[in-house]
Design a protein around this motif. Structure first.
Motif, PDB file in Angstrom:
ATOM      1  N   GLN A  62      13.899  -0.345 -15.321  1.00  9.04           N
ATOM      2  CA  GLN A  62      13.122  -1.566 -15.507  1.00  9.04           C
ATOM      3  C   GLN A  62      12.885  -2.251 -14.166  1.00  9.04           C
ATOM      4  O   GLN A  62      13.788  -2.829 -13.573  1.00  9.04           O
ATOM      5  N   ILE A  63      11.620  -2.184 -13.711  1.00 11.75           N
ATOM      6  CA  ILE A  63      11.263  -2.762 -12.417  1.00 11.75           C
ATOM      7  C   ILE A  63      10.951  -4.247 -12.549  1.00 11.75           C
ATOM      8  O   ILE A  63      11.261  -5.037 -11.659  1.00 11.75           O
ATOM      9  N   SER A  64      10.314  -4.633 -13.644  1.00 11.78           N
ATOM     10  CA  SER A  64       9.849  -6.008 -13.804  1.00 11.78           C
ATOM     11  C   SER A  64      10.724  -6.791 -14.776  1.00 11.78           C
ATOM     12  O   SER A  64      11.282  -6.228 -15.721  1.00 11.78           O
ATOM     13  N   TYR A  65      10.812  -8.093 -14.519  1.00 12.23           N
ATOM     14  CA  TYR A  65      11.511  -9.011 -15.413  1.00 12.23           C
ATOM     15  C   TYR A  65      10.626 -10.242 -15.598  1.00 12.23           C
ATOM     16  O   TYR A  65      10.230 -10.866 -14.612  1.00 12.23           O
ATOM     17  N   GLY A  66      10.302 -10.558 -16.864  1.00 10.21           N
ATOM     18  CA  GLY A  66       9.458 -11.720 -17.123  1.00 10.21           C
ATOM     19  C   GLY A  66       8.092 -11.606 -16.485  1.00 10.21           C
ATOM     20  O   GLY A  66       7.566 -12.598 -15.954  1.00 10.21           O
ATOM     21  N   LYS A  67       7.506 -10.402 -16.516  1.00  9.74           N
ATOM     22  CA  LYS A  67       6.169 -10.132 -15.956  1.00  9.74           C
ATOM     23  C   LYS A  67       6.126 -10.218 -14.430  1.00  9.74           C
ATOM     24  O   LYS A  67       5.052 -10.162 -13.824  1.00  9.74           O
ATOM     25  N   ILE A  68       7.292 -10.363 -13.797  1.00 11.16           N
ATOM     26  CA  ILE A  68       7.360 -10.460 -12.334  1.00 11.16           C
ATOM     27  C   ILE A  68       7.975  -9.183 -11.787  1.00 11.16           C
ATOM     28  O   ILE A  68       9.048  -8.753 -12.212  1.00 11.16           O
ATOM     29  N   GLY A  69       7.279  -8.564 -10.846  1.00  8.41           N
ATOM     30  CA  GLY A  69       7.752  -7.362 -10.190  1.00  8.41           C
ATOM     31  C   GLY A  69       7.541  -7.460  -8.693  1.00  8.41           C
ATOM     32  O   GLY A  69       7.175  -8.531  -8.169  1.00  8.41           O
ATOM     33  N   PRO A  70       7.738  -6.373  -7.969  1.00  9.67           N
ATOM     34  CA  PRO A  70       7.583  -6.401  -6.506  1.00  9.67           C
ATOM     35  C   PRO A  70       6.208  -6.885  -6.034  1.00  9.67           C
ATOM     36  O   PRO A  70       6.115  -7.588  -5.021  1.00  9.67           O
ATOM     37  N   THR A  71       5.150  -6.520  -6.753  1.00 12.62           N
ATOM     38  CA  THR A  71       3.805  -6.921  -6.327  1.00 12.62           C
ATOM     39  C   THR A  71       3.641  -8.428  -6.384  1.00 12.62           C
ATOM     40  O   THR A  71       3.100  -9.049  -5.453  1.00 12.62           O
ATOM     41  N   GLU A  72       4.107  -9.048  -7.468  1.00  9.49           N
ATOM     42  CA  GLU A  72       4.003 -10.501  -7.586  1.00  9.49           C
ATOM     43  C   GLU A  72       4.847 -11.199  -6.528  1.00  9.49           C
ATOM     44  O   GLU A  72       4.430 -12.229  -5.969  1.00  9.49           O
ATOM     45  N   PHE A 123       0.826  -1.204   0.000  1.00  9.81           N
ATOM     46  CA  PHE A 123       0.000   0.000   0.000  1.00  9.81           C
ATOM     47  C   PHE A 123       0.864   1.258   0.000  1.00  9.81           C
ATOM     48  O   PHE A 123       0.665   2.168  -0.812  1.00  9.81           O
ATOM     49  N   GLY A 124       1.836   1.313   0.894  1.00  7.97           N
ATOM     50  CA  GLY A 124       2.676   2.502   0.986  1.00  7.97           C
ATOM     51  C   GLY A 124       3.634   2.648  -0.172  1.00  7.97           C
ATOM     52  O   GLY A 124       3.746   3.723  -0.778  1.00  7.97           O
ATOM     53  N   ASP A 125       4.308   1.544  -0.520  1.00  2.57           N
ATOM     54  CA  ASP A 125       5.319   1.593  -1.573  1.00  2.57           C
ATOM     55  C   ASP A 125       4.693   1.774  -2.953  1.00  2.57           C
ATOM     56  O   ASP A 125       5.259   2.452  -3.823  1.00  2.57           O
ATOM     57  N   GLY A 126       3.514   1.190  -3.161  1.00  3.93           N
ATOM     58  CA  GLY A 126       2.875   1.304  -4.460  1.00  3.93           C
ATOM     59  C   GLY A 126       2.132   2.604  -4.659  1.00  3.93           C
ATOM     60  O   GLY A 126       2.017   3.101  -5.787  1.00  3.93           O
ATOM     61  N   LEU A 127       1.643   3.177  -3.558  1.00  2.00           N
ATOM     62  CA  LEU A 127       0.773   4.347  -3.672  1.00  2.00           C
ATOM     63  C   LEU A 127       1.510   5.672  -3.584  1.00  2.00           C
ATOM     64  O   LEU A 127       0.990   6.697  -4.055  1.00  2.00           O
ATOM     65  N   ASP A 128       2.712   5.698  -3.003  1.00  2.38           N
ATOM     66  CA  ASP A 128       3.386   6.994  -2.811  1.00  2.38           C
ATOM     67  C   ASP A 128       3.634   7.717  -4.129  1.00  2.38           C
ATOM     68  O   ASP A 128       3.297   8.898  -4.297  1.00  2.38           O
TER      69      ASP A 128
END
Length: 221
Positions: free
Chosen positions: A150-160, A75-80
């Motif tokens: 580039q945050i995501s690699y192979g459709k995988i990022g922090p949320t996943e 919530f905090g990291d994604g919304l800031d």
């Protein structure tokens, strides 16, 4: 490279669900909720995750508190950043520096907590942290060199990753410790998973570094 002009690549599997949800939250946040306070909430969530994992030495119910921490961290990291863009109050240099510095502290807290839990070996957990930090270095260096963050690699990022850890916590709670016999040792299933992820991160770092170096060698002979 001007940090304000970098291209942000976050092509994750859950993007069709996450982005509208974050926009919905941003549109309804009261004025006293600021991006900095959301960053603090995300860090608080990460610290609670680490502490909860450590506390599972005494009671496995702390795994549920770790899952609450993962929600707070998301919530905090994604919304800031979303809130800053929604209100048009972005501070690109400050935001980039603070956000990713806090991310490093958050990952350190989480991995140390995992290493102190009865489910993971401390050394293997630290190997996973090394893999994460190597990938972070690659992301930040590439941002400086070619302006691509580039945050995501192979459709995988922090949320996943957070969601997978939440699911793993539920499995650990109901299944407990499980070991597997390998030719060289007997280790827990969770250590095996962590070791696999660590090796994958380190190999991705090495392969991607050589690939980008070859591309840059042609651009900058």
């Amino acid at each position: 490279m001007d940090i304000q002009s970098h291209q942000r690549v976050n092509d994750i599997l859950l993007a069709p669900l996450e982005r509208p949800l974050l926009q919905w939250f941003a549109a309804r946040m009261p004025l006293w909720v600021t991006p900095d306070r959301l960053t603090g909430i995300g860090l608080l969530g990460a610290l609670s995750i680490g502490a909860s994992y450590g506390a599972t030495q005494w009671n496995s119910n702390f795994l549920w508190l770790a899952n609450v921490g993962f929600f707070l961290n998301w919530f905090g990291d994604g919304l800031d950043g979303t809130l800053a863009r929604y209100r048009r109050i972005e501070r690109p240099k400050y935001g980039f520096f603070v956000d990713h510095t806090v991310d490093a502290i958050a990952q350190l807290a989480i991995v140390l907590g995992l290493g102190c839990s009865p489910y993971f070996t401390f050394s293997i957990a630290c190997l996973g942290l090394i893999g994460y930090l190597l990938m972070s270095i690659l992301v930040y260096v590439r941002t400086c060199v070619d302006g691509v963050f580039q945050i995501s690699y192979g459709k995988i990022g922090p949320t996943e990753v957070r969601l997978l850890l939440v699911i793993l916590n539920v499995i650990i709670y109901f299944v407990g410790s499980v070991t597997i016999a390998l030719p060289f040792a007997t280790i827990s299933v969770y250590d095996f998973l962590a070791l696999t992820v660590a090796i994958a991160l380190i190999l991705t770092f090495i392969i991607s570094s050589f690939r980008y170096a070859r591309i840059l060698a042609k651009i900058d002979p």
